[in-house]
Design an enzyme around this catalytic site. Structure first.
Site, PDB file in Angstrom:
ATOM      1  CG  ASP A  80      -1.987   1.055   1.198  1.00  0.00           C
ATOM      2  OD1 ASP A  80      -2.558   1.329   0.126  1.00  0.00           O
ATOM      3  OD2 ASP A  80      -2.267   1.608   2.277  1.00  0.00           O
ATOM      4  NE  ARG A 125     -12.037  12.598  -6.973  1.00  0.00           N
ATOM      5  CZ  ARG A 125     -12.882  12.314  -5.966  1.00  0.00           C
ATOM      6  NH1 ARG A 125     -14.182  12.390  -6.129  1.00  0.00           N
ATOM      7  NH2 ARG A 125     -12.405  11.962  -4.794  1.00  0.00           N
ATOM      8  CE  LYS A 126     -14.316   4.651  -8.991  1.00  0.00           C
ATOM      9  NZ  LYS A 126     -15.250   3.575  -9.356  1.00  0.00           N
TER      10      LYS A 126
END
Length: 161
Positions: A80, A125-126
């Site tokens: 992450d 926006r992804k």
């Protein structure tokens, strides 16, 4: 820790082009993934590699799950955080919307692994991201996909209920 406005101002400056092969700056000094001043962190060091990012990382005894094996959550944390460095290349902050990790083999304590990540595609926006973790022999021990959503710096300063 530095006050939030100062930290965010410094952080925002990092979302700019970086040269090939250059070490990318940590997100902030206390970041769990890459912060050099976090005694519990992974101290991940990431470089730009083509259109993506790469890091070599060794999990240590702070990250143990089963004996001799890195905890799956520690592995997911590092992946992450690795994705967070892609945002420097994209030029905007974003937050994790979805993170999936497929563990194919154990990630051992004390072994150096190569992690790579890149942006697969953008949709508004992804950001759709992909990553892998490989052992010293190049065998892929895990893969990951993620969806991040681009946000403004104000996202981090809004009061939360």
């Amino acid at each position: 820790m530095t006050d939030l406005p100062s930290m965010l101002a410094t952080w925002a400056e990092k979302f700019r082009p970086h040269r090939e092969g250059v070490d990318l700056p940590p997100h902030h000094e206390q970041c769990l993934g890459c912060g050099p001043d976090n005694p519990h962190g992974h101290h991940l060091q990431v470089r730009r590699h083509g259109d993506g990012v790469v890091a070599d990382h060794t999990f240590d005894n702070r990250h143990v799950g089963a004996p001799g094996i890195a905890h799956g959550g520690a592995v997911a944390t590092v992946i992450d955080d690795l994705y967070g460095f892609l945002l420097y290349l994209v030029g905007t902050p974003a937050v994790t919307r979805q993170l999936t990790v497929e563990y194919r083999a154990p990630v051992m304590i004390g072994v150096s692994y190569r992690l790579q990540a890149q942006v697969q595609r953008h949709e508004g926006r992804k950001l759709f991201l992909v990553a892998s973790i490989a052992g010293p022999d190049g065998s892929v021990l895990g893969t990951s996909t993620a969806v991040f959503v681009a946000v403004g710096i104000d996202h981090f300063t809004r009061e939360r209920q």
